[in-house]
Design an enzyme around this catalytic site. Structure first.
Site, PDB file in Angstrom:
ATOM      1  N   ARG A   1      37.156 -27.166 -51.886  1.00  0.00           N
ATOM      2  CA  ARG A   1      36.207 -26.054 -51.813  1.00  0.00           C
ATOM      3  C   ARG A   1      36.289 -25.458 -50.411  1.00  0.00           C
ATOM      4  O   ARG A   1      36.938 -25.997 -49.530  1.00  0.00           O
ATOM      5  CB  ARG A   1      34.783 -26.545 -52.136  1.00  0.00           C
ATOM      6  CG  ARG A   1      34.459 -27.846 -51.420  1.00  0.00           C
ATOM      7  CD  ARG A   1      33.092 -27.935 -50.875  1.00  0.00           C
ATOM      8  NE  ARG A   1      32.725 -26.863 -49.987  1.00  0.00           N
ATOM      9  CZ  ARG A   1      33.015 -26.828 -48.675  1.00  0.00           C
ATOM     10  NH1 ARG A   1      33.717 -27.791 -48.074  1.00  0.00           N
ATOM     11  NH2 ARG A   1      32.615 -25.816 -47.937  1.00  0.00           N
ATOM     12  N   ASP A  34      33.000 -16.090 -47.516  1.00  0.00           N
ATOM     13  CA  ASP A  34      33.862 -16.158 -48.709  1.00  0.00           C
ATOM     14  C   ASP A  34      34.517 -14.817 -49.027  1.00  0.00           C
ATOM     15  O   ASP A  34      35.581 -14.768 -49.635  1.00  0.00           O
ATOM     16  CB  ASP A  34      33.050 -16.648 -49.913  1.00  0.00           C
ATOM     17  CG  ASP A  34      32.790 -18.137 -49.759  1.00  0.00           C
ATOM     18  OD1 ASP A  34      31.815 -18.493 -49.077  1.00  0.00           O
ATOM     19  OD2 ASP A  34      33.603 -18.931 -50.263  1.00  0.00           O
TER      20      ASP A  34
HETATM   21  O1  MRU Z   1      30.899 -23.272 -52.737  1.00  0.00           O
HETATM   22  P1  MRU Z   1      31.709 -23.646 -51.524  1.00  0.00           P
HETATM   23  O2  MRU Z   1      31.373 -24.994 -50.984  1.00  0.00           O
HETATM   24  O3  MRU Z   1      33.177 -23.429 -51.747  1.00  0.00           O
HETATM   25  O4  MRU Z   1      31.231 -22.575 -50.441  1.00  0.00           O
HETATM   26  C1  MRU Z   1      31.776 -22.635 -49.159  1.00  0.00           C
HETATM   27  C2  MRU Z   1      31.209 -21.608 -48.247  1.00  0.00           C
HETATM   28  O5  MRU Z   1      30.362 -20.828 -48.598  1.00  0.00           O
HETATM   29  C3  MRU Z   1      31.842 -21.531 -46.888  1.00  0.00           C
HETATM   30  O6  MRU Z   1      30.901 -21.147 -45.936  1.00  0.00           O
HETATM   31  C4  MRU Z   1      32.975 -20.493 -46.903  1.00  0.00           C
HETATM   32  O7  MRU Z   1      33.842 -20.724 -47.967  1.00  0.00           O
HETATM   33  C5  MRU Z   1      33.739 -20.477 -45.642  1.00  0.00           C
HETATM   34  S1  MRU Z   1      34.731 -21.920 -45.447  1.00  0.00           S
HETATM   35  C6  MRU Z   1      35.616 -21.792 -44.010  1.00  0.00           C
END
Ligand code: MRU
Length: 345
Positions: A44, A235
């Protein structure tokens, strides 16, 4: 601890859904294995998802049984499957497009083994670029960190969310490495607790002082003057600077502005999506109800209660003090400055 590692014929994925209680690895042997690992959030974090998908694409070509002429058609199926795993992090689609472009450049290559090798090398380049870029984000970001700072972060934008080092945590790491006195408040990040489970673990391994707080405590801390700045990952960043990140980020940004606390986003330029004009166009993933009714297998709400579980929110650009990238730090007006930054080499 590496989020992903290419083993030559498989992608070793650290199963983050089980951390910090158990350290379990999945060796993905097919593109379907990689797709499932992304869906189940074993891997993730936007950049890590992108790099994993690139290796998934390469594994798709490894598993292909037909002749070279049929490969492009088959790889469309592979790309569609990997692209259907999680909708918000644009790094996934960016990496898949890069792999697709590399495959197209191989049109004249008639040896399947050679094409397979070229695709593995491209996935390696994507992973290598991520390592390099995170180092640069750390260096640029360090410029805005005071000698002594209490920093609040949300979710996990660390080494686990990338191939190595991290984005928001990369900035924190760099500040710590350069001798600054850093203390981090980590939001626990309900419902999946990436802050509590992953960010605290990473920082403790690096001996960076960290205090865990529940998500609803951030405002109180800010009111007491305990937070000097906020840094989060991203993201997807729209062309106007609106930023999608883990649910709860928007509330932090509004709180930060109310308390005159700087609010920074740290992300590679591969997280910027110029095809999306504003944050309203960013697709927001909704996760299963179970994640809200249960907390890691333990029921915490009535089994039949209605649930709403968006995994991300969008912070309007006006709340963002600066966006830290591998090409430098951008400030408002983002619509102009993002375009300028993207053309910079
Ligand atoms: O749902 P996730 O755990 O994949 O979400 C991750 C995030 O929101 C992070 O802050 C984002 O991907 C940046 S990671 C460098």
């Amino acid at each position: 601890m590496k989020s992903i590692e290419w083993l030559g014929n498989a992608l070793r994925i650290l199963d983050q859904s089980k951390l910090p209680v158990e350290t379990v690895y999945r060796d993905a042997l097919s593109y379907e294995d990689v797709a499932e690992a992304i869906e189940h959030m074993e891997v993730r974090g936007a950049p890590a998802i992108g790099a994993a998908a690139a290796y998934g694409f390469a594994l798709g070509a490894q598993g292909y049984q037909g002749n070279i002429e049929g490969l492009p058609g088959y790889m469309e199926v592979v790309q569609d499957r990997l692209g259907a795993t999680r909708p918000t992090a644009v790094n996934l689609f960016w990496a898949l497009r890069r792999m697709e472009d590399r495959l197209r450049e191989c049109r004249e290559v008639k040896d399947l083994a050679e094409v397979r090798q070229i695709l593995i090398e491209e996935a390696d380049h994507i992973a290598e670029d991520d390592r390099r870029v995170n180092g640069l984000i750390g260096e640029y970001g360090n410029e805005i960190i005071p000698e002594k700072a209490n920093i609040l972060t949300h979710c996990n934008a660390g080494a686990l969310a990338t191939v190595e080092y991290g984005t928001a945590l990369g900035v924190i790491r760099k500040a710590n490495e350069t001798g600054k006195t850093i203390h981090v408040y980590a939001d626990e990040t309900r419902p999946l607790l990436q802050g509590a489970r992953l960010t605290t673990m990473e920082l403790m391994q690096d001996k960076i002082p960290v205090t865990l707080i529940a998500d609803n405590m951030a405002g109180y801390l800010m009111q007491q003057g305990k937070v000097d700045l906020v840094i989060v990952g991203a993201d997807r960043i729209a062309a106007n600077g609106d930023t999608a990140n883990k649910i709860g980020t928007y509330s932090l940004a509004v709180l930060a502005q109310a308390h005159a606390i700087p609010f920074y986003v740290a992300a590679p330029t591969s997280t910027i999506d110029l095809k999306v004009a504003t944050g309203q166009e960013i697709p927001i993933e909704e996760r299963p109800d179970k994640e809200m009714r249960e907390c890691f297998g333990v029921q915490v709400a009535p089994a039949e209660v209605n649930v709403y579980n968006p995994a991300f929110d969008v912070t309007p650009a006006k709340y963002i003090t600066g966006i830290i990238t591998e090409k430098g730090i951008m400030t408002n007006p983002y619509s102009v400055n993002i375009l300028k930054l993207m053309v910079r080499s």
